[in-house]
Scaffold this active site. Structure first.
Site, short mmCIF file in Angstrom:
data_model
loop_
_atom_site.label_atom_id
_atom_site.label_comp_id
_atom_site.label_asym_id
_atom_site.label_seq_id
_atom_site.Cartn_x
_atom_site.Cartn_y
_atom_site.Cartn_z
N LEU A 43 0.86 -1.18 0.00
CA LEU A 43 0.00 0.00 0.00
C LEU A 43 0.90 1.24 0.00
O LEU A 43 1.96 1.25 0.63
CB LEU A 43 -0.90 0.02 1.24
CG LEU A 43 -1.93 -1.12 1.35
CD1 LEU A 43 -2.68 -1.02 2.67
CD2 LEU A 43 -2.91 -1.10 0.18
N GLY A 183 21.50 10.91 -16.00
CA GLY A 183 20.23 11.63 -16.05
C GLY A 183 20.14 12.68 -14.95
O GLY A 183 20.10 12.34 -13.77
N GLY A 185 17.69 14.79 -14.34
CA GLY A 185 16.32 15.26 -14.06
C GLY A 185 16.15 15.42 -12.56
O GLY A 185 17.14 15.38 -11.82
N GLY A 188 17.36 12.18 -10.41
CA GLY A 188 18.82 12.04 -10.41
C GLY A 188 19.48 13.15 -9.60
O GLY A 188 20.42 12.89 -8.84
N THR A 271 18.75 7.19 -13.98
CA THR A 271 17.45 7.87 -13.78
C THR A 271 17.14 8.66 -15.05
O THR A 271 17.32 9.86 -15.11
CB THR A 271 17.48 8.82 -12.57
OG1 THR A 271 18.59 9.73 -12.74
CG2 THR A 271 17.64 8.10 -11.26
N HIS A 446 6.85 38.49 10.62
CA HIS A 446 8.27 38.86 10.49
C HIS A 446 9.07 38.22 11.61
O HIS A 446 8.60 38.20 12.75
CB HIS A 446 8.42 40.38 10.57
CG HIS A 446 9.85 40.82 10.49
ND1 HIS A 446 10.56 40.80 9.31
CD2 HIS A 446 10.70 41.25 11.46
CE1 HIS A 446 11.78 41.23 9.55
NE2 HIS A 446 11.91 41.50 10.84
#
Ligand SMILES: Cc1cc2nc3c(=O)[nH]c(=O)nc-3n(C[C@H](O)[C@H](O)[C@H](O)COP(=O)(O)OP(=O)(O)OC[C@H]3O[C@@H](n4cnc5c(N)ncnc54)[C@H](O)[C@@H]3O)c2cc1C
Length: 469
Positions: A43, A183, A185, A188, A271, A446
Site C-alpha cells: 500500500l 540523467g 532530471g 537524479g 534515472t 516577520h
C-alpha cells in the site's frame, strides 16, 4: 493455482494503491460508493515505499549530516561527525512503515476492501486478480486504473547490484565512495545531492545541454553552483554508452563532444525517466486508447474511451507527480458519484528537493507570453530577507508572474530554502484568483521567508519596501 469459478461482484474497483489509487478509493467511499482497492505490492505505491517519502528522508538525513559537520561562518565547528548509514536506512524505513500503516488504517476506517494481487482485464466490466496461489474473477460497475510507472531501463545498462535504479539507490546499505548518475532530471539530481551530502564523489552525466531541463536557467544555475561546491561533477551533452561491471564496481563509458571517456565508480544510478505500467494488464486487448508510449488518453474527467473506466496518475498525461495523481484520483471518484468535477492543472506545483529547493506553479514568464498574456515578472531576492540571512541560506529568488492589465497572479517560481512549502501560498493565490495587491496587502509575519512573497507582490505593484530599483 486455484481458479475462482464464480465472479465476485463489485461496485467501484480501484487498481493500484499509490497516492492516486488510495486517495481515489477514500474519496469514492466518502461519496457512498462500495469500494475495493487492489494492489500487487505494498500500500502507498511508489511514492510512499520507494519514491517521494524515502527520498526526502534520505535527503533530510544528508542535510543533517552536512550541517552537523559545522558552519564555520556561524562560528560552529564540529569534528568527528560520523554517519552510521544502516541507522539512516533503519530510520528511513520507519518513516515509510508509519505512513504505509497509516494508509491501511485510513482505507479500513473508510470501509474500503483491500485485495492483494495482480490485475488483468478480461472485458470492460471484468478483471482477473491473481496472487501466488489464486486467480479470482471480479466484475465491477466502475473502475479507476492507477497502476503508476516504473523506471526506464537503458538497453546497455541492465539493472544489477551495481547498475541501479532509484529504488536501488534508496536501499543501499553503504555510502558509496563514488557514484555516477545518468540523467540530471529531478530524481537524479535529488539522489545525487543526497549522496554528495554524505560525501560520495558524484558525477552526473546529462545528455541534454543542462540538468533540470524543466526549470528556468536562473533556477537550475543556483542548484549547479551548490552541487559544484559539494564536489559534484556535472557533465552535460554526455551520452552514456555502456557499462562494464568490475570486481567491486562499474566502469561507465560515455561520449561527450565526439570523445569517448570512461569513469569508474562503486555504483551507476540510471534515472532517465519512467514508463507507465499499462503494458501488461490487458488494456491493449480491451481497446483502451493509449499513446505509443503507453500513456492512457483521458478526458477532463479522467474518463478513458470506456465510460466506466477511469485512469489517473503516472499513467496519464501531465507531470508524473504524487499530488497530481491524488488530485486526479479525487476527480475520478467524484465523477463516478455523479459530481461535475473536472481537471484544471494550472495550480499544480512542481518541486525539486535540491539544494536550494526549486518550486514552480502556474505559468512561467515564457509560457505566459506564449499563451498570449501581456505579463509582468517581479522578482525579490532571498538575500534581502532577514529570515533567509539568519538561516545562513540566502541564495535564491521568488519570481511572481502577473497579468500586466489587472495584476492577476498566474504563476510563480521560487529557488531558495523552503521553496517547497512557500509555493503553496502562490498556488492558493492562483486558485483563488488573487491579484498581486491581495498578496501585498496580506500581513506576513516577520521575520519569515513568507515575507518574500509579499515583497515580490509589492515589486509587482511598483512599491517595494526592502529593495530599490
Ligand atoms: C525516487 C522518486 C522520488 C519521487 N519524489 C517525488 C516527490 O518528491 N514529489 C512528487 O510529487 N512525486 C515524486 N515522485 C513521483 C511519485 O512517486 C509518483 O508520481 C506517484 O507515486 C504516482 O502515483 P500513482 O498512484 O500514479 O502510482 P504509483 O505510486 O506508482 O502506484 C501504483 C501502484 O499500482 C500497483 N500496480 C501496478 N500494476 C498493477 C497490477 N497489474 N495489479 C495490481 N496492482 C498494480 C503498484 O504495485 C503500485 O503500488 C518520485 C518518484 C521517485 C521514483
Amino acid at each position: 493455482m486455484v481458479v475462482g469459478d464464480f465472479p465476485i461482484e463489485l461496485d467501484t474497483l480501484v487498481i493500484g494503491a499509490g497516492p492516486g489509487g488510495y486517495v481515489a478509493a477514500i474519496r469514492a467511499a466518502q461519496t457512498g460508493q462500495n469500494v475495493t482497492i487492489v494492489d500487487k505490492g505494498n500500500l502507498g505505491g511508489v511514492c510512499l515505499n520507494v519514491g517521494c517519502v524515502p527520498s526526502k528522508a534520505l535527503i533530510q538525513a544528508g542535510h543533517r549530516y552536512e550541517h552537523a559537520k559545522g558552519a564555520e561562518d556561524m562560528g560552529i565547528q564540529s569534528e568527528n561527525t560520523t554517519v552510521d548509514f544502516s541507522k539512516v536506512q533503519e530510520w528511513k524505513s520507519g518513516v515509510v512503515q508509519k505512513l504505509t500503516g497509516g494508509v491501511e488504517g485510513l482505507l479500513k476506517n473508510n470501509k474500503v476492501d483491500i485485495v492483494k494481487g495482480e490485475v488483468y482485464f478480461v472485458d470492460k466490466n471484468t478483471v482477473r486478480i491473481m496472487d501466488d496461489k489464486n486467480s479470482q474473477t471480479y466484475t465491477f460497475n466502475n473502475c479507476i486504473i492507477a497502476t503508476g510507472s516504473r523506471p526506464i531501463e537503458l538497453p546497455n545498462f541492465k539493472f544489477s547490484e551495481r547498475v541501479i535504479d532509484s529504488t536501488g539507490a534508496l536501499a543501499l546499505n553503504e555510502v558509496p565512495k563514488k557514484m555516477v548518475v545518468i540523467g540530471g532530471g529531478y530524481i537524479g539530481t535529488e539522489l545525487g545531492t543526497a549522496y554528495a551530502n554524505f560525501d560520495t564523489e558524484v558525477t552526473i552525466l546529462e545528455g541534454m545541454k543542462d540538468i533540470l531541463g524543466g526549470f528556468e536557467k536562473q533556477m537550475s544555475s543556483l542548484v549547479k553552483k551548490r552541487l559544484k561546491k559539494k564536489g559534484v561533477d556535472i557533465v552535460t551533452n554526455a551520452m552514456a554508452q555502456g557499462v562494464e561491471e568490475t570486481e567491486d564496481g562499474v566502469k561507465v563509458t560515455y561520449e561527450v563532444k565526439g570523445e569517448e571517456k570512461t569513469i569508474e565508480a562503486d555504483y551507476v544510478l540510471v534515472t532517465v525517466g519512467r514508463r507507465p505500467n499499462t503494458d501488461e494488464i490487458g488494456l491493449e486487448e480491451l481497446g483502451v486508447e493509449m499513446s505509443d508510449k503507453g500513456v492512457i488518453q483521458i478526458d477532463k474527467q479522467c474518463r478513458t474511451n470506456f465510460d466506466n473506466i477511469y485512469a489517473i496518475g503516472d499513467i496519464v498525461d501531465g507531470p508524473p507527480l504524487a499530488h497530481k495523481a491524488s488530485y486526479e484520483g479525487k476527480i475520478a471518484a467524484e465523477v463516478i458519484a455523479g459530481e461535475k468535477s473536472e481537471i484544471d492543472y494550472l495550480g499544480i506545483p512542481a518541486v525539486v528537493f535540491s539544494d536550494p529547493e526549486l518550486a514552480s506553479v502556474g505559468y512561467t514568464e515564457e509560457e505566459a507570453k506564449e499563451a498570449g498574456y501581456d505579463v509582468k515578472a517581479s522578482k525579490f531576492p532571498f538575500g534581502a530577507n532577514g529570515r533567509a540571512l539568519s538561516l545562513n541560506d540566502s541564495d535564491g529568488f521568488l519570481k511572481l508572474i502577473t497579468r500586466q492589465d489587472d495584476n492577476l497572479v498566474i504563476g510563480a517560481q521560487i529557488a531558495g530554502p523552503n521553496a517547497s512549502d512557500m509555493i503553496s501560498e502562490l498556488g492558493l493565490a492562483i486558485e483563488a484568483g488573487m491579484t498581486a495587491e491581495d498578496l501585498a496587502l496580506t500581513i506576513h509575519a516577520h521575520p519569515t521567508l513568507g515575507e518574500i512573497t509579499m515583497e515580490a507582490a509589492e515589486v509587482a505593484m511598483g512599491s517595494p519596501i526592502h529593495i530599490t530599483k
